[in-house]
Design a protein around this motif. Structure first.
Motif, mmCIF file in Angstrom:
data_model
loop_
_atom_site.group_PDB
_atom_site.id
_atom_site.type_symbol
_atom_site.label_atom_id
_atom_site.label_comp_id
_atom_site.label_asym_id
_atom_site.label_seq_id
_atom_site.Cartn_x
_atom_site.Cartn_y
_atom_site.Cartn_z
ATOM 1 N N ILE A 52 -5.807 1.763 13.504
ATOM 2 C CA ILE A 52 -6.055 2.816 14.492
ATOM 3 C C ILE A 52 -4.761 3.540 14.846
ATOM 4 O O ILE A 52 -4.710 4.769 14.915
ATOM 5 C CB ILE A 52 -6.721 2.227 15.750
ATOM 6 C CG1 ILE A 52 -8.165 1.815 15.430
ATOM 7 C CG2 ILE A 52 -6.692 3.231 16.903
ATOM 8 C CD1 ILE A 52 -8.870 1.097 16.557
ATOM 9 N N ARG A 53 -3.698 2.782 15.066
ATOM 10 C CA ARG A 53 -2.414 3.369 15.444
ATOM 11 C C ARG A 53 -1.899 4.318 14.365
ATOM 12 O O ARG A 53 -1.547 5.468 14.630
ATOM 13 C CB ARG A 53 -1.398 2.248 15.692
ATOM 14 C CG ARG A 53 -0.052 2.712 16.206
ATOM 15 C CD ARG A 53 0.948 1.560 16.271
ATOM 16 N NE ARG A 53 0.387 0.382 16.899
ATOM 17 C CZ ARG A 53 0.222 -0.801 16.301
ATOM 18 N NH1 ARG A 53 0.607 -0.982 15.048
ATOM 19 N NH2 ARG A 53 -0.294 -1.821 16.948
ATOM 20 N N ARG A 54 -1.870 3.819 13.135
ATOM 21 C CA ARG A 54 -1.367 4.648 12.037
ATOM 22 C C ARG A 54 -2.351 5.769 11.712
ATOM 23 O O ARG A 54 -1.956 6.868 11.312
ATOM 24 C CB ARG A 54 -1.098 3.792 10.801
ATOM 25 C CG ARG A 54 0.086 2.830 10.974
ATOM 26 C CD ARG A 54 0.527 2.274 9.626
ATOM 27 N NE ARG A 54 1.014 3.330 8.756
ATOM 28 C CZ ARG A 54 2.292 3.689 8.651
ATOM 29 N NH1 ARG A 54 3.217 3.069 9.366
ATOM 30 N NH2 ARG A 54 2.653 4.656 7.843
ATOM 31 N N GLY A 55 -3.640 5.496 11.899
ATOM 32 C CA GLY A 55 -4.649 6.518 11.636
ATOM 33 C C GLY A 55 -4.547 7.687 12.596
ATOM 34 O O GLY A 55 -4.621 8.857 12.198
ATOM 35 N N TYR A 114 0.309 13.873 1.795
ATOM 36 C CA TYR A 114 0.757 13.022 2.904
ATOM 37 C C TYR A 114 -0.123 11.784 3.039
ATOM 38 O O TYR A 114 0.380 10.659 3.151
ATOM 39 C CB TYR A 114 0.738 13.827 4.202
ATOM 40 C CG TYR A 114 1.084 13.023 5.432
ATOM 41 C CD1 TYR A 114 2.409 12.740 5.756
ATOM 42 C CD2 TYR A 114 0.090 12.537 6.276
ATOM 43 C CE1 TYR A 114 2.734 12.005 6.885
ATOM 44 C CE2 TYR A 114 0.399 11.799 7.409
ATOM 45 C CZ TYR A 114 1.717 11.532 7.701
ATOM 46 O OH TYR A 114 2.030 10.794 8.819
ATOM 47 N N THR A 115 -1.439 11.974 2.987
ATOM 48 C CA THR A 115 -2.346 10.847 3.222
ATOM 49 C C THR A 115 -2.369 9.849 2.072
ATOM 50 O O THR A 115 -2.600 8.664 2.299
ATOM 51 C CB THR A 115 -3.771 11.338 3.519
ATOM 52 O OG1 THR A 115 -4.210 12.242 2.488
ATOM 53 C CG2 THR A 115 -3.827 12.054 4.871
ATOM 54 N N GLU A 116 -2.115 10.294 0.847
ATOM 55 C CA GLU A 116 -2.094 9.316 -0.245
ATOM 56 C C GLU A 116 -0.895 8.383 -0.114
ATOM 57 O O GLU A 116 -0.965 7.209 -0.496
ATOM 58 C CB GLU A 116 -2.131 10.003 -1.609
ATOM 59 C CG GLU A 116 -0.934 10.835 -1.969
ATOM 60 C CD GLU A 116 -1.120 11.554 -3.299
ATOM 61 O OE1 GLU A 116 -2.029 11.180 -4.072
ATOM 62 O OE2 GLU A 116 -0.352 12.506 -3.570
ATOM 63 N N SER A 117 0.196 8.879 0.459
ATOM 64 C CA SER A 117 1.336 7.992 0.703
ATOM 65 C C SER A 117 1.064 7.087 1.899
ATOM 66 O O SER A 117 1.474 5.918 1.919
ATOM 67 C CB SER A 117 2.603 8.811 0.947
ATOM 68 O OG SER A 117 2.506 9.571 2.140
ATOM 69 N N GLN A 118 0.344 7.606 2.897
ATOM 70 C CA GLN A 118 0.053 6.827 4.092
ATOM 71 C C GLN A 118 -0.876 5.649 3.805
ATOM 72 O O GLN A 118 -0.713 4.565 4.367
ATOM 73 C CB GLN A 118 -0.560 7.725 5.173
ATOM 74 C CG GLN A 118 0.423 8.696 5.802
ATOM 75 C CD GLN A 118 1.563 7.973 6.502
ATOM 76 O OE1 GLN A 118 1.355 7.179 7.413
ATOM 77 N NE2 GLN A 118 2.792 8.252 6.080
ATOM 78 N N ILE A 119 -1.869 5.835 2.942
ATOM 79 C CA ILE A 119 -2.780 4.723 2.639
ATOM 80 C C ILE A 119 -2.039 3.623 1.878
ATOM 81 O O ILE A 119 -2.302 2.423 2.065
ATOM 82 C CB ILE A 119 -4.024 5.203 1.842
ATOM 83 C CG1 ILE A 119 -5.086 4.099 1.788
ATOM 84 C CG2 ILE A 119 -3.658 5.665 0.444
ATOM 85 C CD1 ILE A 119 -5.658 3.709 3.121
ATOM 86 N N ALA A 120 -1.052 4.012 1.074
ATOM 87 C CA ALA A 120 -0.256 3.016 0.360
ATOM 88 C C ALA A 120 0.575 2.192 1.337
ATOM 89 O O ALA A 120 0.686 0.963 1.212
ATOM 90 C CB ALA A 120 0.643 3.701 -0.659
ATOM 91 N N LEU A 121 1.147 2.858 2.336
ATOM 92 C CA LEU A 121 1.926 2.155 3.350
ATOM 93 C C LEU A 121 1.040 1.267 4.216
ATOM 94 O O LEU A 121 1.400 0.135 4.554
ATOM 95 C CB LEU A 121 2.666 3.163 4.236
ATOM 96 C CG LEU A 121 3.812 3.936 3.570
ATOM 97 C CD1 LEU A 121 4.306 5.035 4.501
ATOM 98 C CD2 LEU A 121 4.943 2.985 3.200
#
Length: 259
Positions: free
Chosen positions: A206-209, A227-234
């Motif tokens: 939730i926080r990162r989302g 941006y979001t493809e890197s975020q899901i990896a993290l």
């Protein structure tokens, strides 16, 4: 905790922030802005808090807007400052990483509409009246517009802001201002239901989302998808993601580390 104008209390994993001026229809003054701001910051400093609930005391008003009892005081600014406290509160809420719910228990007008719009979700009693009546006293819902324009249709906003006429909860829900409009007797049960839907989920996700949702709001599709493809990896590297996948494989409820 309380400063008189606002009551802050933790109920299990939810931090409740209640505007406590029922005799003034929970109108906004300096104490209200300070109290809500303090509550938002307190929620983010406390890992045991998973969700914020914002409401008004009593059953007559959520918030009727700025306190106009002292003529002009609500709009008296220190012109040496480039910003004002109410706007800073809206900025704070926009950049928050914990989810928030508006429990709209009564009249929601003017600056109260800004408080409604600054939350992630909203549940209202179906008898609540909403409105942007500022033009009736010679001003305009300037700061509220900054949030409202991303929620409701443009033509409806124009009608509300330019005519100042009130509208009902059904209209508010159809316009996207509310998630739910329920009978007043069912308001607390519905808010509690929504709180529980949030507090049993991963706080890290939730926080990162929420952070990502805020970041991509002004991006083009190409910028957003990169941006979001890197975020899901993290996100997949977090302890919560590892626990969630393990719990799914083991057919049990996850125990979230919150990391």
């Amino acid at each position: 905790m309380t400063n008189g104008a606002v009551i802050i209390e933790q109920r299990e994993q939810a931090l409740w922030i209640t505007i406590n001026r029922p005799d003034k229809r929970n109108a906004i003054n300096a104490g209200v802005v300070e109290g809500i701001t303090r509550g938002w910051k307190q929620a983010h400093d406390d890992p045991s808090v998973r969700v914020i609930v914002l409401t008004g005391a009593g059953d007559k008003a959520f918030c009727a807007g700025a306190d106009l009892q002292s003529t002009g005081a609500a709009f008296a600014f220190d012109f040496s400052k480039p910003n004002v406290d109410y706007a800073d509160l809206l900025r704070l809420a926009q950049n928050a990483t914990k989810p928030s719910i508006a429990r709209v228990n009564g009249t929601c007008m003017a600056g109260g509409m800004g408080l409604l719009c600054m939350t992630d979700m909203a549940v209202a009693a179906d008898n609540v009246v909403f409105g942007l009546p500022e033009v009736k006293v010679g001003v305009f819902p300037m700061q509220v517009m900054s949030l409202l324009q991303d929620i409701a249709p443009r033509r409806l906003i124009a009608e509300w802001a330019l005519t100042g006429e009130p509208f009902d909860a059904q209209t508010a829900r159809e316009a996207g201002l509310l998630n739910y409009a329920v009978p007043a007797a069912e308001l607390d049960a519905k808010v509690d239901w929504l709180v529980k839907r949030l507090t049993d989920k991963s706080p890290t996700a939730i926080r990162r989302g929420k952070y990502a949702m805020r970041a991509i709001a002004a991006m083009s599709f190409d910028e957003s998808i990169a941006y979001t493809e890197s975020q899901i990896a993290l996100l997949a590297m977090t302890e919560d993601a590892k626990e969630g996948l393990k719990a799914f494989a083991e057919k049990r409820k996850p125990v979230w580390p919150g990391k």
